[in-house]
Design an enzyme around this catalytic site. Structure first.
Site, PDB file in Angstrom:
ATOM      1  CB  ILE A 158      -1.018   0.027   1.170  1.00 49.98           C
ATOM      2  CG1 ILE A 158      -0.326  -0.162   2.527  1.00 49.98           C
ATOM      3  CG2 ILE A 158      -2.094  -1.015   0.951  1.00 49.98           C
ATOM      4  CD1 ILE A 158      -1.265  -0.067   3.716  1.00 49.98           C
ATOM      5  N   GLY A 159       2.160   1.124   0.151  1.00 55.44           N
ATOM      6  CA  GLY A 159       3.006   2.312   0.119  1.00 55.44           C
ATOM      7  C   GLY A 159       4.475   1.939   0.068  1.00 55.44           C
ATOM      8  CG  ASP A 218       7.427  12.792   5.446  1.00 57.49           C
ATOM      9  OD1 ASP A 218       7.474  13.943   4.964  1.00 57.49           O
ATOM     10  OD2 ASP A 218       7.315  11.759   4.755  1.00 57.49           O
ATOM     11  N   GLY A 220       8.486   4.064   0.417  1.00 53.94           N
ATOM     12  CA  GLY A 220       9.253   5.295   0.578  1.00 53.94           C
ATOM     13  C   GLY A 220      10.722   4.960   0.650  1.00 53.94           C
ATOM     14  N   GLY A 221      11.510   5.956   0.957  1.00 54.46           N
ATOM     15  CA  GLY A 221      12.951   5.776   1.007  1.00 54.46           C
ATOM     16  C   GLY A 221      13.414   4.845   2.121  1.00 54.46           C
ATOM     17  CG  MET A 222      13.172   6.001   5.776  1.00 58.70           C
ATOM     18  SD  MET A 222      14.958   5.944   5.799  1.00 58.70           S
ATOM     19  CE  MET A 222      15.327   7.559   6.406  1.00 58.70           C
ATOM     20  CB  VAL A 258       3.358   0.677   4.303  1.00 61.79           C
ATOM     21  CG1 VAL A 258       2.176   0.365   5.216  1.00 61.79           C
ATOM     22  CG2 VAL A 258       4.333   1.621   4.999  1.00 61.79           C
ATOM     23  CE  LYS A 274       7.880   3.216   8.290  1.00 57.35           C
ATOM     24  NZ  LYS A 274       7.784   4.521   8.968  1.00 57.35           N
TER      25      LYS A 274
END
Length: 158
Positions: free
Chosen positions: A23-24, A139, A26-28, A31, A46
């Site tokens: 569902i997501g 963020d 990012g850089g880290m 998710v 996550k």
């Protein structure tokens, strides 16, 4: 070259959680929507990117934030269920919020001022609760604020 994504597929198992879909990202890390069979509930899982899986300072910060959030119970902040490690994958299991990010809700149509203020008050209430616990969301942006189908706002993605 170092691996930078976990890329779990539906049906993969991480601890007690079965992956449903991503569902997501990012850089880290990533998710996922996952399902916890024992408790019959959907969760947001996550996963730390393998790029950071061996960085002690990053993992300690991930754990610290997970522990701090787990002690906070506020209607406008996502609930943390568990923090764990499965093989080389560090994860944080959280409440799954069925809804849309605020940035998508804002693009659909114009909101009446009363609705904007309603969401703004909820966001401020959640941020205040975080700050009272000395938790800083690094963020905070419309993409990290989910409006649930019940029209309640949740701050996510710490």
């Amino acid at each position: 070259m170092a691996k930078t994504e976990v890329k779990l597929s539906p049906g993969s198992v991480i601890g007690p959680y079965k992956i449903v879909r991503q569902i997501g990202r990012g850089g880290m890390g990533e998710v996922y929507e996952a399902f916890e069979e024992a408790l019959h509930r959907r969760v947001a899982l996550k996963i730390i990117s393998p790029r950071y899986a061996n960085e002690r300072e990053f993992i300690e910060r991930f754990k610290f934030e997970g522990q701090a959030l787990a002690r906070l119970h506020h209607q406008n902040v996502v609930v943390v269920y568990s923090l764990g490690r499965h093989e080389d994958i560090h994860y944080l299991a959280m409440e799954f919020v069925d809804g849309q990010p605020l940035n998508e809700v804002m693009q659909q149509d114009s909101m009446p001022l009363e609705q904007v203020l309603h969401y703004f008050r909820q966001m401020l209430s959640g941020v205040k609760a975080l700050h009272e616990r000395h938790i800083i969301h690094r963020d905070l942006k419309p993409k990290n604020i989910i409006i649930g189908k019940d029209r309640k706002l949740k701050i996510v993605d710490f």
